[in-house]
Write an enzyme that holds these catalytic residues in place. Structure first.
Site, PDB file in Angstrom:
ATOM      1  N   ASP A 115      -6.624   6.583 -41.416  1.00 50.68           N
ATOM      2  CA  ASP A 115      -7.273   7.890 -41.282  1.00 50.68           C
ATOM      3  C   ASP A 115      -8.577   7.880 -42.070  1.00 50.68           C
ATOM      4  O   ASP A 115      -8.686   7.219 -43.101  1.00 50.68           O
ATOM      5  CB  ASP A 115      -6.351   9.016 -41.777  1.00 50.68           C
ATOM      6  CG  ASP A 115      -5.887   8.827 -43.209  1.00 50.68           C
ATOM      7  OD1 ASP A 115      -5.335   7.753 -43.508  1.00 50.68           O
ATOM      8  OD2 ASP A 115      -6.096   9.745 -44.037  1.00 50.68           O
ATOM      9  N   ASP A 146     -13.919   2.941 -46.556  1.00 50.25           N
ATOM     10  CA  ASP A 146     -12.637   3.603 -46.881  1.00 50.25           C
ATOM     11  C   ASP A 146     -11.861   3.866 -45.614  1.00 50.25           C
ATOM     12  O   ASP A 146     -11.975   4.912 -45.024  1.00 50.25           O
ATOM     13  CB  ASP A 146     -12.940   4.916 -47.621  1.00 50.25           C
ATOM     14  CG  ASP A 146     -11.703   5.595 -48.151  1.00 50.25           C
ATOM     15  OD1 ASP A 146     -10.632   4.965 -48.157  1.00 50.25           O
ATOM     16  OD2 ASP A 146     -11.793   6.758 -48.547  1.00 50.25           O
ATOM     17  N   GLU A 180      -3.440   9.316 -45.316  1.00 50.74           N
ATOM     18  CA  GLU A 180      -3.560   9.123 -46.771  1.00 50.74           C
ATOM     19  C   GLU A 180      -4.454  10.176 -47.386  1.00 50.74           C
ATOM     20  O   GLU A 180      -4.179  10.694 -48.455  1.00 50.74           O
ATOM     21  CB  GLU A 180      -4.115   7.720 -47.071  1.00 50.74           C
ATOM     22  CG  GLU A 180      -4.095   7.361 -48.564  1.00 50.74           C
ATOM     23  CD  GLU A 180      -5.339   7.810 -49.334  1.00 50.74           C
ATOM     24  OE1 GLU A 180      -5.296   7.796 -50.575  1.00 50.74           O
ATOM     25  OE2 GLU A 180      -6.339   8.190 -48.711  1.00 50.74           O
ATOM     26  N   GLU A 181      -5.559  10.472 -46.690  1.00 46.40           N
ATOM     27  CA  GLU A 181      -6.566  11.365 -47.272  1.00 46.40           C
ATOM     28  C   GLU A 181      -6.016  12.774 -47.496  1.00 46.40           C
ATOM     29  O   GLU A 181      -6.521  13.503 -48.339  1.00 46.40           O
ATOM     30  CB  GLU A 181      -7.805  11.430 -46.371  1.00 46.40           C
ATOM     31  CG  GLU A 181      -8.503  10.092 -46.173  1.00 46.40           C
ATOM     32  CD  GLU A 181      -9.304   9.642 -47.392  1.00 46.40           C
ATOM     33  OE1 GLU A 181      -9.308  10.368 -48.406  1.00 46.40           O
ATOM     34  OE2 GLU A 181      -9.914   8.559 -47.325  1.00 46.40           O
ATOM     35  N   GLU A 204      -7.486  -0.254 -51.059  1.00 41.65           N
ATOM     36  CA  GLU A 204      -8.565   0.731 -51.203  1.00 41.65           C
ATOM     37  C   GLU A 204      -9.840   0.071 -51.733  1.00 41.65           C
ATOM     38  O   GLU A 204      -9.778  -0.970 -52.387  1.00 41.65           O
ATOM     39  CB  GLU A 204      -8.139   1.829 -52.192  1.00 41.65           C
ATOM     40  CG  GLU A 204      -7.048   2.756 -51.689  1.00 41.65           C
ATOM     41  CD  GLU A 204      -7.551   3.815 -50.730  1.00 41.65           C
ATOM     42  OE1 GLU A 204      -8.757   3.849 -50.433  1.00 41.65           O
ATOM     43  OE2 GLU A 204      -6.711   4.612 -50.274  1.00 41.65           O
ATOM     44  N   HIS A 404     -16.669   8.385 -48.067  1.00 42.20           N
ATOM     45  CA  HIS A 404     -16.810   9.839 -47.843  1.00 42.20           C
ATOM     46  C   HIS A 404     -18.280  10.288 -47.865  1.00 42.20           C
ATOM     47  O   HIS A 404     -18.558  11.465 -48.077  1.00 42.20           O
ATOM     48  CB  HIS A 404     -16.038  10.656 -48.903  1.00 42.20           C
ATOM     49  CG  HIS A 404     -14.559  10.416 -48.922  1.00 42.20           C
ATOM     50  ND1 HIS A 404     -13.642  11.324 -49.390  1.00 42.20           N
ATOM     51  CD2 HIS A 404     -13.818   9.346 -48.512  1.00 42.20           C
ATOM     52  CE1 HIS A 404     -12.411  10.837 -49.298  1.00 42.20           C
ATOM     53  NE2 HIS A 404     -12.493   9.634 -48.764  1.00 42.20           N
TER      54      HIS A 404
END
Ligand SMILES: [Zn+2]
Length: 436
Positions: A115, A146, A180-181, A204, A404
């Site tokens: 995700d 990410d 996960e986010e 990660e 992000h």
């Protein structure tokens, strides 16, 4: 592995990974070109499943029932129906397992989430967030850093061993997870389905540092009441906005005090382990009315080793101290609630054997002693350490500062390095059975 063998093996693995780089880059690029926003991860998972199957892994697509998750203490509901959150687990069966001696060798989980967070305003990007453009040794796009490249490194580490005909003693599980986010539903699904190993590496973006400790994070909402009057008669009213300033000062003082009493050498900045931050303020109805209602929302950092109830109590005590100091707030105490994400902290001891195994492989490939660190963000590490009783390490290519963000990218050299380290680490950790 003995040092000399490890040296020779490191060279062999490095050469094999280098030979695989065109395919490795193309695979990471394909994943970036497959959007996988929360709740819409299936397409990307299908690509991973097909790849794992082509490598001969015993590959399963798994999900959990709402009932299994709702009753689990670590479940954070992000509102997306759990049936839509598929995950892929591929098992590379080691020789020990094939011979029926399941516990004879150490096993390893490589875990990565597919995700990605929203690209935000796409007009700010130089190219489409889903372009997957490779330029000057960098792969661009949402999820490139990410963490689709980290997951790709794990998959190609397995492929490298297979190309070399190196069979492992212990099992390796490659887990490609959702959500996960927004709370970790995917990794939790693997845990309630019973998947375990001797240790886990969560891929990660850590710039190839070993993340052993993570802070937790709680989401809070505070409501402060005032008394509305015409602004021309301000002294007859009570401004909820002015009271909010006291609350914010109290929370800043709490943040400062908590960092004075906590110390952990794994954190670079001792004053920024578990920040308390206000994210939104809504209040007031009209510029010339004294405001009688303000709502704050924010994030409360949980210190490593601190339980969620203890963190919540510290917050409640701080609000009470603020209220005790103010006659109005004493009679009208701030109301608060916890909502959405409530993420625990997690930690793995630096003396766990898996830490030494990964450090050794990192050093053999890169020539440098790896950095051990604590991270301030939440991750799936906590689910392994707290709910699967396994040591877990965050380790992967990419700089978290590029995650992000607009024009997210990853340095492909680092992906190649990670692939080499993971392949060598698996040999040392799981044991090399025989040359096929
Ligand atoms: Zn991530």
């Amino acid at each position: 592995l003995p040092g000399a063998l490890r040296g020779a093996l490191a060279d062999t693995i490095a050469a094999a990974v280098t030979a695989l780089t065109p395919e490795l880059f193309a695979f990471a690029q394909r994943l970036v070109r497959t959007p996988s926003l929360p709740g819409d991860e299936e397409g990307a998972h299908r690509i991973v499943a097909a790849k794992l199957q082509s490598l001969g892994l015993d590959t399963r697509i798994i999900s959990a029932t709402a009932e299994e998750l709702n009753t689990h203490p670590a479940f954070c509901d992000d509102g997306i129906p759990v049936e839509r959150r598929i995950n892929v687990v591929g098992r590379l069966r080691g020789a020990a397992t094939r011979n029926g001696a399941r516990d004879a060798a150490r096993s390893l989980i490589l875990n990565g989430h597919l995700d990605v967070v929203s690209p935000g305003n796409e007009a700010l990007w130089d190219a489409s967030p889903w372009s997957g453009i490779i330029r000057d040794g960098r792969l661009y796009g949402r999820g490139s850093c990410d963490m689709k490249s980290g997951l790709t490194a794990g998959i190609f580490a397995i492929e490298t061993l297979q190309r070399l005909g190196l069979a492992l003693d212990g099992d390796v599980l490659l887990e490609s997870v959702s959500g996960e986010e927004s709370g970790g539903v995917g990794t939790l699904t693997t845990i309630v389905n019973g998947y375990r190993a001797s240790a886990a590496i969560v891929l990660e973006p850590t710039s190839l540092r070993l993340g052993l400790v993570q802070a937790g994070a709680l989401t809070f909402r505070v409501r402060i009441a005032g008394r509305a009057v015409h602004a021309c008669m301000k002294n007859q009213g009570v401004s909820a906005i002015e009271k909010v300033c006291r609350v914010i000062a109290g929370l800043n003082e709490l943040e400062r005090a908590r960092h004075v009493t906590y110390s952990n050498p794994l954190y670079e900045d001792p004053n920024n382990v578990a920040p308390i931050s206000i994210g939104t303020i809504h209040g007031g109805a009209w510029h010339s009315t004294v405001p009688d209602d303000v709502v704050l929302e924010g994030r409360f950092g949980v210190l490593p080793g601190e339980s969620i109830p203890a963190a919540q109590q510290a917050f409640a005590d701080a609000l009470r101290r603020v209220a005790d100091d103010d006659p109005w707030l004493r009679d009208h105490p701030p109301a608060f609630e916890w909502f959405e994400g409530q993420f625990e902290s997690g930690q793995t001891n630096a003396d766990e054997p898996v830490v030494g195994a990964l450090c050794g492989a990192h050093k053999a490939i890169t020539g440098a002693t790896p950095v051990l660190q604590g991270v301030t963000y939440g991750s799936d590490l906590r689910l392994f350490t707290n709910h699967a009783d396994m040591p877990a390490i965050l380790y992967g290519p990419g700089d978290v500062l590029k995650a992000h963000t607009v024009n997210e990218f990853i340095e492909l050299d680092e992906v190649v390095q990670a692939t080499k380290v993971l392949a060598l680490m698996m040999c040392g950790w799981c044991g090399v059975a025989e040359r096929r």
